[in-house]
Design an enzyme around this catalytic site. Structure first.
Site, short mmCIF file in Angstrom:
data_model
loop_
_atom_site.label_atom_id
_atom_site.label_comp_id
_atom_site.label_asym_id
_atom_site.label_seq_id
_atom_site.Cartn_x
_atom_site.Cartn_y
_atom_site.Cartn_z
N HIS A 1 0.79 -1.07 0.04
CA HIS A 1 -0.18 -0.11 0.03
C HIS A 1 0.96 1.37 -0.01
O HIS A 1 1.91 1.34 0.54
CB HIS A 1 -0.93 0.02 1.16
CG HIS A 1 -0.42 -0.30 2.63
ND1 HIS A 1 -0.02 -1.33 3.01
CD2 HIS A 1 -0.37 0.49 3.58
CE1 HIS A 1 0.61 -1.29 4.25
NE2 HIS A 1 0.28 -0.01 4.57
N HIS B 1 0.96 5.15 0.98
CA HIS B 1 0.42 6.35 1.84
C HIS B 1 0.54 7.49 0.85
O HIS B 1 1.72 7.91 0.48
CB HIS B 1 1.15 6.31 3.10
CG HIS B 1 1.00 5.12 4.06
ND1 HIS B 1 0.13 5.24 5.09
CD2 HIS B 1 1.48 4.11 4.13
CE1 HIS B 1 0.45 4.08 5.77
NE2 HIS B 1 1.31 3.32 5.03
#
Ligand code: ZN
Length: 137
Positions: A100, A102
């Site tokens: 992921h 950010h």
């Protein structure tokens, strides 16, 4: 989908989230514990554990989506800037082992600190480390 992966379950909708963007490559959601309002996570639909295990071709497919989400976050929260951060590995602070990215919106004078201490190299240490990195394959 990886078994017992929180982000795979968010992507398939079996765990609720606040989605802010999706396309054929990624789903983007608001982080439930934001560093700053609008802190967004871009989740590739394809499960990989972390950055280093992700095929470069997949990273190349995902980055345009990261760019699109970052632009929307900037406009949506009227940010002055943003940080794009990927933690790779537990030692770096990675908590969910589904890649992921950010996106942390920032405003002038917001006081947010990302814990980025500035250190210094000892004499000769910088050249020695540079050589080790150049030699690593
Ligand atoms: Zn996953």
């Amino acid at each position: 989908m990886a078994r017992d992966c929180l982000f795979c379950k968010i992507i398939d909708g079996s765990i609720p989230s606040e989605k802010v963007y999706e396309d054929d490559k990624v789903v983007a959601i608001l982080d439930i514990n934001p560093v700053a309002p609008g802190h967004t996570l871009v989740l590739p639909r394809e499960h990989t554990d972390d950055f280093i295990s992700t095929p470069p071709a997949l990273l190349a497919e995902v980055m345009p989506s990261v760019h699109a989400v970052a632009a929307r976050v900037m406009k949506g929260v009227k940010a002055d800037g943003f940080a794009v951060v990927v933690f790779n590995g537990r030692a770096a602070g990675q908590e969910v082992f589904h890649l992921h990215v950010h996106i942390i919106p920032r405003k002038e004078g917001d006081g947010v600190r990302l814990g980025w201490p500035k250190t210094h190299y000892a004499d000769g240490e910088m050249a020695e480390l540079a050589e080790k990195i150049r030699a690593a394959k």
